[in-house]
Design a protein around this motif. Structure first.
Motif, PDB file in Angstrom:
ATOM      1  N   ILE A  25       0.861  -1.192   0.000  1.00 45.01           N
ATOM      2  CA  ILE A  25       0.000   0.000   0.000  1.00 45.01           C
ATOM      3  C   ILE A  25       0.894   1.239   0.000  1.00 45.01           C
ATOM      4  O   ILE A  25       2.021   1.187   0.513  1.00 45.01           O
ATOM      5  N   PRO A  26       0.417   2.359  -0.571  1.00 45.06           N
ATOM      6  CA  PRO A  26       1.236   3.571  -0.553  1.00 45.06           C
ATOM      7  C   PRO A  26       1.344   4.158   0.855  1.00 45.06           C
ATOM      8  O   PRO A  26       0.330   4.535   1.446  1.00 45.06           O
ATOM      9  N   VAL A  27       2.545   4.209   1.394  1.00 44.98           N
ATOM     10  CA  VAL A  27       2.772   4.768   2.724  1.00 44.98           C
ATOM     11  C   VAL A  27       2.368   6.240   2.767  1.00 44.98           C
ATOM     12  O   VAL A  27       1.907   6.759   3.792  1.00 44.98           O
ATOM     13  N   GLN A  28       2.504   6.921   1.631  1.00 42.20           N
ATOM     14  CA  GLN A  28       2.214   8.363   1.567  1.00 42.20           C
ATOM     15  C   GLN A  28       0.755   8.680   1.894  1.00 42.20           C
ATOM     16  O   GLN A  28       0.442   9.813   2.283  1.00 42.20           O
ATOM     17  N   ARG A  29      -0.117   7.699   1.728  1.00 41.61           N
ATOM     18  CA  ARG A  29      -1.547   7.957   1.940  1.00 41.61           C
ATOM     19  C   ARG A  29      -1.844   8.362   3.380  1.00 41.61           C
ATOM     20  O   ARG A  29      -2.884   8.958   3.673  1.00 41.61           O
ATOM     21  N   TYR A  30      -0.964   8.051   4.312  1.00 41.73           N
ATOM     22  CA  TYR A  30      -1.173   8.373   5.724  1.00 41.73           C
ATOM     23  C   TYR A  30      -0.720   9.795   6.069  1.00 41.73           C
ATOM     24  O   TYR A  30      -0.860  10.235   7.203  1.00 41.73           O
ATOM     25  N   ILE A  31      -0.174  10.482   5.074  1.00 40.24           N
ATOM     26  CA  ILE A  31       0.256  11.880   5.274  1.00 40.24           C
ATOM     27  C   ILE A  31      -0.371  12.720   4.171  1.00 40.24           C
ATOM     28  O   ILE A  31      -0.158  12.448   2.981  1.00 40.24           O
ATOM     29  N   ILE A  32      -1.148  13.729   4.553  1.00 37.29           N
ATOM     30  CA  ILE A  32      -1.800  14.561   3.540  1.00 37.29           C
ATOM     31  C   ILE A  32      -0.748  15.266   2.692  1.00 37.29           C
ATOM     32  O   ILE A  32       0.377  15.506   3.128  1.00 37.29           O
ATOM     33  N   GLN A  33      -1.113  15.604   1.479  1.00 38.15           N
ATOM     34  CA  GLN A  33      -0.146  16.121   0.514  1.00 38.15           C
ATOM     35  C   GLN A  33       0.567  17.389   0.997  1.00 38.15           C
ATOM     36  O   GLN A  33       1.731  17.614   0.672  1.00 38.15           O
ATOM     37  N   THR A  34      -0.113  18.189   1.777  1.00 40.46           N
ATOM     38  CA  THR A  34       0.495  19.418   2.303  1.00 40.46           C
ATOM     39  C   THR A  34       1.821  19.142   3.004  1.00 40.46           C
ATOM     40  O   THR A  34       2.774  19.908   2.875  1.00 40.46           O
ATOM     41  N   PHE A  35       1.864  18.045   3.738  1.00 44.04           N
ATOM     42  CA  PHE A  35       3.017  17.767   4.600  1.00 44.04           C
ATOM     43  C   PHE A  35       3.970  16.704   4.054  1.00 44.04           C
ATOM     44  O   PHE A  35       4.822  16.205   4.793  1.00 44.04           O
ATOM     45  N   ARG A  36       3.843  16.367   2.798  1.00 42.26           N
ATOM     46  CA  ARG A  36       4.819  15.446   2.190  1.00 42.26           C
ATOM     47  C   ARG A  36       6.050  16.238   1.764  1.00 42.26           C
ATOM     48  O   ARG A  36       6.421  16.312   0.589  1.00 42.26           O
ATOM     49  N   LEU A  37       6.687  16.826   2.750  1.00 42.71           N
ATOM     50  CA  LEU A  37       7.752  17.794   2.496  1.00 42.71           C
ATOM     51  C   LEU A  37       8.997  17.186   1.858  1.00 42.71           C
ATOM     52  O   LEU A  37       9.715  17.884   1.142  1.00 42.71           O
ATOM     53  N   TRP A  38       9.257  15.905   2.120  1.00 41.67           N
ATOM     54  CA  TRP A  38      10.435  15.295   1.498  1.00 41.67           C
ATOM     55  C   TRP A  38      10.311  15.352  -0.031  1.00 41.67           C
ATOM     56  O   TRP A  38      11.306  15.569  -0.723  1.00 41.67           O
ATOM     57  N   SER A  39       9.064  15.182  -0.539  1.00 40.90           N
ATOM     58  CA  SER A  39       8.833  15.241  -1.991  1.00 40.90           C
ATOM     59  C   SER A  39       8.951  16.658  -2.516  1.00 40.90           C
ATOM     60  O   SER A  39       9.632  16.909  -3.516  1.00 40.90           O
ATOM     61  N   TRP A  40       8.284  17.603  -1.845  1.00 41.09           N
ATOM     62  CA  TRP A  40       8.235  18.974  -2.354  1.00 41.09           C
ATOM     63  C   TRP A  40       9.600  19.656  -2.257  1.00 41.09           C
ATOM     64  O   TRP A  40       9.988  20.392  -3.160  1.00 41.09           O
ATOM     65  N   ILE A  41      10.330  19.401  -1.169  1.00 36.66           N
ATOM     66  CA  ILE A  41      11.681  19.964  -1.054  1.00 36.66           C
ATOM     67  C   ILE A  41      12.581  19.363  -2.126  1.00 36.66           C
ATOM     68  O   ILE A  41      13.376  20.071  -2.765  1.00 36.66           O
ATOM     69  N   GLN A  42      12.450  18.047  -2.332  1.00 43.66           N
ATOM     70  CA  GLN A  42      13.264  17.376  -3.343  1.00 43.66           C
ATOM     71  C   GLN A  42      13.042  17.992  -4.716  1.00 43.66           C
ATOM     72  O   GLN A  42      14.001  18.315  -5.436  1.00 43.66           O
ATOM     73  N   TYR A  43      11.781  18.174  -5.121  1.00 47.73           N
ATOM     74  CA  TYR A  43      11.493  18.732  -6.446  1.00 47.73           C
ATOM     75  C   TYR A  43      11.825  20.219  -6.516  1.00 47.73           C
ATOM     76  O   TYR A  43      12.299  20.702  -7.554  1.00 47.73           O
ATOM     77  N   PHE A  44      11.584  20.950  -5.444  1.00 53.60           N
ATOM     78  CA  PHE A  44      11.929  22.378  -5.386  1.00 53.60           C
ATOM     79  C   PHE A  44      13.434  22.566  -5.584  1.00 53.60           C
ATOM     80  O   PHE A  44      13.871  23.382  -6.403  1.00 53.60           O
ATOM     81  N   VAL A  45      14.233  21.805  -4.854  1.00 51.29           N
ATOM     82  CA  VAL A  45      15.693  21.904  -4.955  1.00 51.29           C
ATOM     83  C   VAL A  45      16.173  21.380  -6.307  1.00 51.29           C
ATOM     84  O   VAL A  45      17.093  21.949  -6.906  1.00 51.29           O
ATOM     85  N   LEU A  46      15.528  20.321  -6.807  1.00 49.03           N
ATOM     86  CA  LEU A  46      15.900  19.782  -8.121  1.00 49.03           C
ATOM     87  C   LEU A  46      15.721  20.842  -9.206  1.00 49.03           C
ATOM     88  O   LEU A  46      16.574  20.985 -10.091  1.00 49.03           O
ATOM     89  N   GLY A  47      14.625  21.597  -9.119  1.00 52.77           N
ATOM     90  CA  GLY A  47      14.412  22.683 -10.077  1.00 52.77           C
ATOM     91  C   GLY A  47      15.525  23.714 -10.012  1.00 52.77           C
ATOM     92  O   GLY A  47      16.009  24.206 -11.039  1.00 52.77           O
ATOM     93  N   GLY A  48      15.946  24.037  -8.779  1.00 49.05           N
ATOM     94  CA  GLY A  48      17.046  24.987  -8.600  1.00 49.05           C
ATOM     95  C   GLY A  48      18.343  24.474  -9.188  1.00 49.05           C
ATOM     96  O   GLY A  48      19.102  25.223  -9.828  1.00 49.05           O
TER      97      GLY A  48
END
Length: 373
Positions: free
Chosen positions: A210-233
């Protein structure tokens, strides 16, 4: 006496002429300065990045309207549209992490602007809700909490403004932005760590089924958003159009698009038992796919007509994101999606109506605050 009057008139005329000339010169200088500033802004504008934002905007509408379970074509298009949300974060990082410097108040001003937009939408929804309750003669104490409930609910993916979770995540990104800038020389390490955490979560999801991410709402999946934010930089600081030919980039991008459709389809059915695109954002293949998309589009040479079109469309992308779920609520009463053809009708109806609404809203002084960040 006549001579004095004549001299006075002549002096007055000369002064008026000189003042007019000076005012005209000043106005001309100001107009020239403004035109120069506008030209400089256009020259420094990254139209390729704007094109990515436009495509991501179209894709996010596709994610919510294409109904992936209707056919294999829908499912394939749905998975391809899955680049949208990571691309939003990457395009933001591309710009912000490559700025020369950041003023202390920059992040706070951005956060205030986001909160202002969220509040205005929450107020609009609350007034509509109150009006509806009055019509139905169902007023109760619940109307007292509808505004804060809508405001905070949107930021954590709840209620009518569920899609405002992105705004909540963006607030957190802006909050840590000064810290990332302070350690800009270590962005590669920050990216490696956040990507590793994401890939580890993805592998764990495959193992447990099962997707572990489902237990954390998208707002707080910070490992993903920081990763993509920094990748863009990082892409912004290393992108070189001449290093790899556009044809090679195109071939890699096409192959990655085909691969991602097969990969997410197989892994979703076989291991995750869940086929939603959001549960593949942490996949290593998805990260490589996003890199290929960025390098391909950033490497394109755009002609003047295309740049002009991009310049007109790019300003409405955020507005379309904010409005399209509300437009969906209206359109779904008139369009019944039960086939490939009707899913396309639904998709284009929502996209076009949302775009027209945002174009119109941006023309109205106060209303445009609803669709601009």
């Amino acid at each position: 006496m006549n001579n004095n009057i004549l001299a006075s008139k002549q002096a007055s005329k000369q002064a008026s002429k000189q003042a007019s000339k000076q005012a005209s010169k000043q106005a001309s200088k100001q107009a020239s300065k403004q035109a120069s500033k506008q030209a400089s802004k256009q020259a420094s504008r990254n139209y390729n990045l704007d094109l990515i934002k436009i495509l991501a905007c179209i894709a996010v509408v596709g994610l919510h309207t294409l109904h992936k379970d209707i056919s294999i074509v829908n499912q394939s298009l749905y998975y391809i549209c899955g680049f949208a949300v990571p691309a939003f974060f990457m395009s933001t990082g591309y710009v912000l992490l490559n700025r020369d410097g950041v003023h202390n108040n920059y992040s706070w001003n951005k956060i205030k602007k986001i909160l202002h937009v969220v509040f205005l939408w929450s107020l609009l929804i609350s007034i509509s809700y109150l009006f509806w309750r009055v019509i139905k003669n169902e007023l109760n104490l619940q109307v007292l909490i509808v505004l804060p409930k809508t405001f905070f609910g949107g930021l954590i993916q709840r209620g009518y403004l569920w899609h405002f979770w992105y705004m909540g995540a963006l607030i957190i990104i802006y909050a840590i932005y000064p810290l990332l800038m302070r350690y800009r020389k270590r962005l590669t390490l920050i990216w490696i760590i956040s990507a590793f955490v994401g890939v580890l979560i993805q592998i764990t999801s495959y193992i447990v089924g099962i997707p572990v991410q489902r237990y954390i709402i998208q707002t707080f999946r910070l490992w993903s958003w920081i990763q993509y934010f920094v990748l863009g930089g990082l892409i912004g600081s290393h992108n070189n159009k001449e290093k790899v030919s556009i044809w090679k980039r195109a071939v890699v991008c096409i192959l990655m698009n085909l691969s991602i459709v097969v990969y997410q389809n197989v892994m979703g059915k076989t291991f995750l038992h869940n086929s939603y695109a959001e549960y593949f954002y942490d996949s290593a293949l998805t990260i490589i796919w996003l890199i290929s998309i960025f390098y391909f589009i950033l490497g394109l040479t755009l002609d003047t007509n295309v740049k002009s079109l991009i310049q007109n469309i790019a300003p409405i992308t955020m507005g379309v994101y904010l409005t399209h779920p509300l437009v969906m609520r209206v359109v779904q009463h008139f369009v019944f999606v039960d086939s490939l053809g009707m899913s396309f009708v639904y998709f284009f109806a929502v996209l076009i109506i949302s775009s027209i609404c945002v174009f119109a809203m941006r023309k109205i002084p106060f209303v445009k605050r609803l669709v601009e960040l």
